[in-house]
Design a protein around this motif. Sequence first.
Motif, PDB file in Angstrom:
ATOM      1  N   LYS A 139      -8.735  -7.109  -1.371  1.00 48.57           N
ATOM      2  CA  LYS A 139      -8.491  -6.068  -0.380  1.00 48.57           C
ATOM      3  C   LYS A 139      -7.384  -6.435   0.600  1.00 48.57           C
ATOM      4  O   LYS A 139      -7.055  -5.630   1.474  1.00 48.57           O
ATOM      5  N   HIS A 140      -6.818  -7.625   0.485  1.00 53.91           N
ATOM      6  CA  HIS A 140      -5.608  -7.917   1.245  1.00 53.91           C
ATOM      7  C   HIS A 140      -4.456  -7.027   0.779  1.00 53.91           C
ATOM      8  O   HIS A 140      -3.511  -6.809   1.531  1.00 53.91           O
ATOM      9  N   SER A 141      -4.553  -6.548  -0.449  1.00 50.54           N
ATOM     10  CA  SER A 141      -3.580  -5.574  -0.951  1.00 50.54           C
ATOM     11  C   SER A 141      -4.007  -4.184  -0.476  1.00 50.54           C
ATOM     12  O   SER A 141      -5.105  -3.721  -0.786  1.00 50.54           O
ATOM     13  N   ARG A 142      -3.145  -3.536   0.249  1.00 47.19           N
ATOM     14  CA  ARG A 142      -3.521  -2.254   0.848  1.00 47.19           C
ATOM     15  C   ARG A 142      -3.756  -1.171  -0.196  1.00 47.19           C
ATOM     16  O   ARG A 142      -4.567  -0.275   0.013  1.00 47.19           O
ATOM     17  N   ALA A 178      -7.416  -1.679  -1.104  1.00 47.31           N
ATOM     18  CA  ALA A 178      -8.362  -1.341  -0.045  1.00 47.31           C
ATOM     19  C   ALA A 178      -8.464   0.164   0.165  1.00 47.31           C
ATOM     20  O   ALA A 178      -9.528   0.679   0.540  1.00 47.31           O
ATOM     21  N   THR A 179      -7.362   0.888  -0.088  1.00 46.70           N
ATOM     22  CA  THR A 179      -7.341   2.346   0.025  1.00 46.70           C
ATOM     23  C   THR A 179      -6.893   2.937  -1.292  1.00 46.70           C
ATOM     24  O   THR A 179      -5.866   2.539  -1.837  1.00 46.70           O
ATOM     25  N   HIS A 180      -7.658   3.881  -1.794  1.00 49.12           N
ATOM     26  CA  HIS A 180      -7.391   4.522  -3.080  1.00 49.12           C
ATOM     27  C   HIS A 180      -6.341   5.609  -2.872  1.00 49.12           C
ATOM     28  O   HIS A 180      -6.637   6.680  -2.351  1.00 49.12           O
ATOM     29  N   ASP A 186     -12.606  -9.918  -0.812  1.00 49.62           N
ATOM     30  CA  ASP A 186     -11.804  -9.952   0.412  1.00 49.62           C
ATOM     31  C   ASP A 186     -10.340 -10.232   0.097  1.00 49.62           C
ATOM     32  O   ASP A 186      -9.444  -9.615   0.684  1.00 49.62           O
ATOM     33  N   THR A 199     -14.787   8.502  -1.844  1.00 52.11           N
ATOM     34  CA  THR A 199     -14.743   7.050  -2.003  1.00 52.11           C
ATOM     35  C   THR A 199     -14.843   6.704  -3.484  1.00 52.11           C
ATOM     36  O   THR A 199     -15.271   7.512  -4.305  1.00 52.11           O
ATOM     37  N   THR A 211     -17.792  -3.231  -4.124  1.00 50.13           N
ATOM     38  CA  THR A 211     -17.255  -2.865  -2.823  1.00 50.13           C
ATOM     39  C   THR A 211     -16.778  -1.418  -2.878  1.00 50.13           C
ATOM     40  O   THR A 211     -16.282  -0.957  -3.904  1.00 50.13           O
ATOM     41  N   GLY A 260       0.778  -1.227   0.000  1.00 44.09           N
ATOM     42  CA  GLY A 260       0.000   0.000   0.000  1.00 44.09           C
ATOM     43  C   GLY A 260       0.807   1.271   0.000  1.00 44.09           C
ATOM     44  O   GLY A 260       0.319   2.310   0.429  1.00 44.09           O
ATOM     45  N   CYS A 305     -14.299   1.645  -1.576  1.00 47.42           N
ATOM     46  CA  CYS A 305     -12.940   1.827  -1.080  1.00 47.42           C
ATOM     47  C   CYS A 305     -12.745   3.301  -0.745  1.00 47.42           C
ATOM     48  O   CYS A 305     -13.063   4.183  -1.555  1.00 47.42           O
TER      49      CYS A 305
END
Length: 282
Positions: A251-254, A257-259, A248, A132, A91, A37, A93
């Motif tokens: 989203k293990h990759s940061r 999960a966060t833009h 899921d 988001t 989903t 991330g 983010c």
Amino acid sequence: MPGVSQRNPRGTGFFVHSKSVTGERCAGKLARTVREGAVGKGLAPRAPRRRPTSHRRWSADGTWDRIFQAVLAEADARGRVDWSMVSVDSTSCRAHQHAAGLRAEHHGSRKRSAPRQHRPDEGLGRCRGGLTCKIHLVGEGGCRPLALLITPGQWGDKPQLIPVLERIRVKRLADGHPRTRPDHLGGDKAYSSRRNLRYRRRRQIRHTIPEPRDQRANRKRRGSNGGRPAGFDKEKYKRRNEVERTIDQLKHSRAVATHYNKRAYIYHGTVTLASIRLWLKE
């Protein structure tokens, strides 16, 4: 000698002359960046300031998309793609503060051609929690993605069903047209609408999508003009968790999960790279 590690004259360790090994190092560094991330800065620390990083170039010219299609084609040839149940879901983010603040002139450059996955809104939307974005995803039965679409966070799921299904295109290594239609499609109530139903019936896609209570009452109220009800299989619907597990794993990759990126096409390349990593896992 080329391809052989030698002592660095500066005394800071070893370096390698081989271009192939350097390319592997670059790809490995990009994969670590997506997983951990880190912001896109520093991927090429010794490059000139105005030279775009490899991840930015490959996201703009569609290199990541072509690699993803090649991986899908090879997996389909080996029988690793589970077409028996393909589900769709989305989903949200959260966008990092670094993703905001893009200058207006960067949205559309007249001197350069638009990137492959360019969006004028850059995939950012205002929600209660702030900026988001939303990932619309089609996943196969083995909990791996087949197609994805990036939209602002406030966009609904129902209008995006057809665009994300149109992105399913798995090429065949032998002669033949690419496969674009799953054996069965699953989704939640958010994807139930008359427009989506007509699309699925026109393409002859069997589906298991529950009908909301208000739509069911409206259809019965109209009588014969309301159309026939859509079929629903409870056992098939239990497999809808596969696409949620796919999200899921992504989203293990940061960096997914966060833009973190200011441009939508770079974030699309980040999600595509994370999808490639899932397919390469045996």
